[in-house]
Design a protein around this motif. Structure first.
Motif, PDB file in Angstrom:
ATOM      1  N   MET A   1       0.845  -1.190   0.000  1.00 49.17           N
ATOM      2  CA  MET A   1       0.000   0.000   0.000  1.00 49.17           C
ATOM      3  C   MET A   1       0.883   1.243   0.000  1.00 49.17           C
ATOM      4  O   MET A   1       1.850   1.332   0.761  1.00 49.17           O
ATOM      5  N   LYS A   2       0.574   2.253  -0.824  1.00 53.33           N
ATOM      6  CA  LYS A   2       1.358   3.475  -0.899  1.00 53.33           C
ATOM      7  C   LYS A   2       1.316   4.205   0.440  1.00 53.33           C
ATOM      8  O   LYS A   2       0.364   4.091   1.207  1.00 53.33           O
ATOM      9  N   SER A   3       2.378   5.012   0.656  1.00 52.31           N
ATOM     10  CA  SER A   3       2.426   5.777   1.896  1.00 52.31           C
ATOM     11  C   SER A   3       1.263   6.748   2.004  1.00 52.31           C
ATOM     12  O   SER A   3       0.710   6.972   3.083  1.00 52.31           O
ATOM     13  N   THR A   4       0.868   7.339   0.867  1.00 47.50           N
ATOM     14  CA  THR A   4      -0.278   8.258   0.898  1.00 47.50           C
ATOM     15  C   THR A   4      -1.557   7.505   1.239  1.00 47.50           C
ATOM     16  O   THR A   4      -2.424   8.019   1.960  1.00 47.50           O
ATOM     17  N   HIS A   5      -1.650   6.275   0.734  1.00 46.35           N
ATOM     18  CA  HIS A   5      -2.819   5.458   1.064  1.00 46.35           C
ATOM     19  C   HIS A   5      -2.850   5.136   2.554  1.00 46.35           C
ATOM     20  O   HIS A   5      -3.914   5.199   3.189  1.00 46.35           O
ATOM     21  N   SER A   6      -1.689   4.788   3.119  1.00 44.20           N
ATOM     22  CA  SER A   6      -1.608   4.481   4.548  1.00 44.20           C
ATOM     23  C   SER A   6      -2.024   5.692   5.367  1.00 44.20           C
ATOM     24  O   SER A   6      -2.720   5.573   6.400  1.00 44.20           O
ATOM     25  N   LEU A  42     -10.833 -10.493   3.417  1.00 37.63           N
ATOM     26  CA  LEU A  42     -11.530 -10.963   2.215  1.00 37.63           C
ATOM     27  C   LEU A  42     -10.887 -10.405   0.948  1.00 37.63           C
ATOM     28  O   LEU A  42     -10.847 -11.080  -0.090  1.00 37.63           O
ATOM     29  N   ALA A  43     -10.379  -9.174   1.022  1.00 38.52           N
ATOM     30  CA  ALA A  43      -9.722  -8.576  -0.144  1.00 38.52           C
ATOM     31  C   ALA A  43      -8.518  -9.393  -0.566  1.00 38.52           C
ATOM     32  O   ALA A  43      -8.294  -9.642  -1.757  1.00 38.52           O
ATOM     33  N   TYR A  44      -7.734  -9.834   0.411  1.00 37.68           N
ATOM     34  CA  TYR A  44      -6.563 -10.665   0.106  1.00 37.68           C
ATOM     35  C   TYR A  44      -6.994 -12.010  -0.488  1.00 37.68           C
ATOM     36  O   TYR A  44      -6.387 -12.529  -1.420  1.00 37.68           O
ATOM     37  N   LEU A  45      -8.071 -12.588   0.084  1.00 35.00           N
ATOM     38  CA  LEU A  45      -8.523 -13.906  -0.382  1.00 35.00           C
ATOM     39  C   LEU A  45      -9.135 -13.841  -1.777  1.00 35.00           C
ATOM     40  O   LEU A  45      -9.000 -14.777  -2.573  1.00 35.00           O
ATOM     41  N   GLU A  46      -9.821 -12.755  -2.087  1.00 36.50           N
ATOM     42  CA  GLU A  46     -10.562 -12.658  -3.348  1.00 36.50           C
ATOM     43  C   GLU A  46      -9.818 -11.865  -4.416  1.00 36.50           C
ATOM     44  O   GLU A  46     -10.313 -11.713  -5.537  1.00 36.50           O
ATOM     45  N   GLY A  47      -8.639 -11.315  -4.082  1.00 40.43           N
ATOM     46  CA  GLY A  47      -7.857 -10.582  -5.076  1.00 40.43           C
ATOM     47  C   GLY A  47      -8.377  -9.186  -5.368  1.00 40.43           C
ATOM     48  O   GLY A  47      -8.254  -8.689  -6.505  1.00 40.43           O
ATOM     49  N   ALA A  48      -8.954  -8.530  -4.365  1.00 38.37           N
ATOM     50  CA  ALA A  48      -9.483  -7.175  -4.543  1.00 38.37           C
ATOM     51  C   ALA A  48      -8.462  -6.149  -4.072  1.00 38.37           C
ATOM     52  O   ALA A  48      -7.422  -6.482  -3.495  1.00 38.37           O
ATOM     53  N   PRO A  50      -7.092  -3.878  -1.545  1.00 33.80           N
ATOM     54  CA  PRO A  50      -7.285  -3.760  -0.100  1.00 33.80           C
ATOM     55  C   PRO A  50      -7.463  -2.315   0.358  1.00 33.80           C
ATOM     56  O   PRO A  50      -8.155  -2.058   1.346  1.00 33.80           O
ATOM     57  N   TYR A  51      -6.848  -1.372  -0.359  1.00 32.61           N
ATOM     58  CA  TYR A  51      -6.960   0.040   0.021  1.00 32.61           C
ATOM     59  C   TYR A  51      -8.411   0.514  -0.123  1.00 32.61           C
ATOM     60  O   TYR A  51      -8.974   1.113   0.804  1.00 32.61           O
ATOM     61  N   ALA A 114     -18.870  -3.405  -8.131  1.00 29.94           N
ATOM     62  CA  ALA A 114     -17.423  -3.576  -7.950  1.00 29.94           C
ATOM     63  C   ALA A 114     -17.117  -4.700  -6.967  1.00 29.94           C
ATOM     64  O   ALA A 114     -17.828  -4.891  -5.975  1.00 29.94           O
ATOM     65  N   LEU A 115     -16.057  -5.465  -7.235  1.00 29.31           N
ATOM     66  CA  LEU A 115     -15.644  -6.534  -6.328  1.00 29.31           C
ATOM     67  C   LEU A 115     -15.354  -5.977  -4.943  1.00 29.31           C
ATOM     68  O   LEU A 115     -15.703  -6.586  -3.935  1.00 29.31           O
ATOM     69  N   GLU A 116     -14.709  -4.814  -4.879  1.00 28.89           N
ATOM     70  CA  GLU A 116     -14.385  -4.205  -3.586  1.00 28.89           C
ATOM     71  C   GLU A 116     -15.671  -3.904  -2.809  1.00 28.89           C
ATOM     72  O   GLU A 116     -15.740  -4.102  -1.590  1.00 28.89           O
ATOM     73  N   GLY A 117     -16.693  -3.443  -3.534  1.00 31.25           N
ATOM     74  CA  GLY A 117     -17.973  -3.175  -2.879  1.00 31.25           C
ATOM     75  C   GLY A 117     -18.630  -4.454  -2.385  1.00 31.25           C
ATOM     76  O   GLY A 117     -19.210  -4.501  -1.292  1.00 31.25           O
ATOM     77  N   GLN A 118     -18.536  -5.506  -3.170  1.00 30.58           N
ATOM     78  CA  GLN A 118     -19.101  -6.783  -2.756  1.00 30.58           C
ATOM     79  C   GLN A 118     -18.429  -7.285  -1.481  1.00 30.58           C
ATOM     80  O   GLN A 118     -19.089  -7.839  -0.592  1.00 30.58           O
ATOM     81  N   ILE A 119     -17.129  -7.064  -1.394  1.00 37.06           N
ATOM     82  CA  ILE A 119     -16.377  -7.524  -0.223  1.00 37.06           C
ATOM     83  C   ILE A 119     -16.773  -6.731   1.021  1.00 37.06           C
ATOM     84  O   ILE A 119     -17.002  -7.303   2.097  1.00 37.06           O
TER      85      ILE A 119
END
Length: 603
Positions: A1-6, A42-48, A50-51, A114-119
């Motif tokens: 994850m980018k520093s700005t994202h963190s 779930l993001a890690y498991l489903e490939g979404a 994470p940010y 969106a997959l991220e939204g589903q997660i």
């Protein structure tokens, strides 16, 4: 994850904490934190991404219309924060779309694209079910001023968003209106797998809630949180095993329910329902004085639960179609008689003796009670056998028989043929002593008490409880017919052995005399087995000859065969004398046993 994202995630976390830390509706900071963590995993498991998942999860309830003046006001609040936090425009658009589509909305919400939204949606829904979901439901209902449960507030099957938000409901109704539907609305495979166990927690909770509602409400059949007045017939079982099998059998028939009236009526003073309080106390005391202290609290609780059932159910059953499962066991037949005495002249009650029905179909098979029947057997009896309601005359006959047994004022009842009889407490003592002899718990050799008790119940095909047999084992120890080593606190903690009484015959206890009789009978039985086995063997020997042995007759073998035949003749002659002596001895022993039975003092 980018520093700005963190950096943005940290700011989102601080913002969400500020918004939710004082919440009492179940949408507090801890809920947000759980949803965020689940979404990240779930993001890690489903490939979404994470940010996006984490950022949306932290902000998902900030805009919730339940916590804002309106959906639009909440949406604008999040939009302003995203701009101030420096979130990229494309990410802002994705997050806002996710947040605006999160809501269940009475089941009418839009599908998440969106997959991220589903997660994030899955993570939020996973926190709405399971044990924590149950707790949050009651927190939210209390916060909103809704009751825990009110049987007069109907379930809402179809709702608009407005009806879902503002219509009248209860905490228990919310399970059916939303929570139980969430398992099938999960978006991702991982969430669907996780939802299964949590969904089962909801179902178990509702079953337990329903069970406690039944105990505390006289009109349960009309008020049940599960059945809600839609009960068409009640099946009565007298043990937990039968009840469990029937519940499985009736899963496809939601209008039919199972009620368990469990009480070990074979044993102890019978309850007198016209004077229940005093008879319950007497019955409880009887068991307390005789049974092992090893499971005393469990026994008291079981008796208490049975008392509650017998005090609450008959009144509700008086006008309800009932199917009573009572097989050929004393306990079931006693339960049948007691129940019919409490619901006199029932207009629609059917008796099903499944063990008798199946025995008539196959006389080579006999079941000890309905509790032994497999599910397919119960189903066959239920669906293929004609069930005729009991006539008023038949019901009256069972009531009279119940009163006869109550008036007997005894402590043990058994089924002999088709008749229930009150018998002495010592009824199974001979079986116990025979089991000890058969398992060679004698001459100083000890066997576990539990092993002897299992032998008594298994070999005797009894339906009496192991606790009663164990009480009689301890009685036989006290009376000097058995000895033991170990601790008498529970059957698993001591072993037993038969003893030979050294006291003069005139001072023998009833139990010691019984032990002597059991020993004689066992010796006779063993001797008879030997007698018949030897008789068959000698008949085989009598037929032996050279040809039968496969030997060719020749001059060299004539001497051998002649000698062999001479030995066979001598053996047969000796055996004949021995057989006559044995038969004479067995006859004498039989006369002795008859004399003992006739002259022995009664217990």
């Amino acid at each position: 994850m980018k520093s700005t994202h963190s950096h943005i995630i940290q700011k989102a976390q601080d913002f969400a904490r500020t918004v939710h830390e004082r919440d009492a509706s179940g949408h507090d900071w801890w809920h947000v934190q759980r949803v965020t963590r689940i979404a990240r995993l779930l993001a890690y498991l489903e490939g979404a991404n994470p940010y996006i998942c984490e950022l949306s999860a932290y902000l998902h309830d900030v805009a919730d219309e339940k916590l804002n003046e309106s959906k639009e006001a909440g949406y604008e609040r999040v939009q302003q924060w995203l701009q101030q936090a420096g979130v990229e425009a494309s990410d802002q658009e994705t997050v806002l779309e996710i947040i605006s589509t999160m809501s269940f909305s009475g089941g009418t919400g839009s599908a998440m694209r969106a997959l991220e939204g589903q997660i994030v949606q899955d993570a939020d829904r996973l926190d709405a079910i399971g044990t924590i979901g149950i707790a949050r439901t009651f927190a939210y209902s209390g916060w909103k001023g809704q009751s825990m449960y009110d049987p007069f507030i109907p379930l809402r099957e179809q709702m608009t968003r407005e009806e879902y938000r503002n219509g009248k409901s209860t905490a228990i109704n919310h399970f059916y209106e939303k929570l139980l539907k969430l398992k099938d609305k999960m978006n991702t495979e991982s969430a669907r797998l996780l939802a299964d166990g949590k969904h089962q927690s909801l179902e178990l909770f509702l079953q337990l809630f329903d069970k406690e509602w039944a105990m505390g409400n006289e009109a349960y059949l009309h008020e049940s949180p599960i059945h809600r007045g839609n009960v068409s017939r009640v099946h009565i079982a007298f043990d937990d095993s039968t009840a469990g099998s029937l519940k499985m059998l009736l899963r496809s028939k939601p209008g039919e329910i199972v009620v368990t009236l469990h009480d070990d009526l074979m044993i102890g003073p019978l309850p007198k329902d016209h004077d229940f309080s005093r008879s319950f106390s007497t019955r409880n005391k009887w068991f307390g004085e005789r049974y092992s202290i090893g499971h005393a609290e469990d026994r008291k609780l079981t008796m208490l639960q049975a008392a509650f059932a017998w005090l609450t159910w008959p009144q509700q059953l008086s006008e309800m179609p009932c199917l009573i499962w009572a097989g050929d066991s004393a306990s079931e037949q006693l339960g049948l008689r007691r129940l019919l005495s409490l619901i006199p002249d029932h207009p629609n009650v059917i008796l099903v003796n499944a063990t008798s029905i199946l025995h008539k179909q196959n006389p080579n098979i006999w079941y000890r009670g309905t509790f032994e029947l497999a599910l397919d057997k119960l189903q066959m009896v239920l669906e293929t056998v004609e069930h005729v309601p009991l006539s008023p005359q038949d019901q009256a006959g069972y009531r009279v028989d119940w009163q006869r047994l109550v008036n007997d004022d005894g402590f043990l009842r058994v089924l002999q043929g088709e008749e229930l009889r009150t018998v002495p407490e010592s009824y199974y003592d001979a079986d116990i002593l025979q089991a000890a002899y058969r398992l060679e718990a004698r001459h100083g050799f000890f066997k576990k008490s539990a092993r002897i008790i299992g032998e008594v119940i298994g070999m005797g095909e009894l339906t009496v409880s192991d606790s009663f047999i164990e009480y009689r084992v301890r009685h036989l120890i006290q009376e000097g017919a058995l000895t033991y080593n170990g601790e008498l606190t529970a059957m698993r903690n001591y072993s037993i052995s038969l003893v030979d009484a050294s006291t003069p015959e005139e001072r023998w206890t009833h139990a010691q005399r019984l032990a002597k009789v059991v020993k004689l009978k066992s010796l006779m039985s063993e001797m008879m087995e030997i007698h018949f086995a030897e008789r068959g063997l000698m008949e085989e020997i009598r037929q032996l000859n050279a040809v039968g042995l496969g030997l060719s007759v020749s001059s060299d073998l004539e001497a051998f065969t002649s000698s062999m035949q001479s030995q066979i003749d001598s053996l047969l002659s000796t055996y004949q004398q021995h057989q006559e002596q044995r038969v004479s001895f067995l006859g004498s022993m039989e006369k002795v046993l008859t004399q003992i039975d006739e002259t022995a003092p009664k217990e």
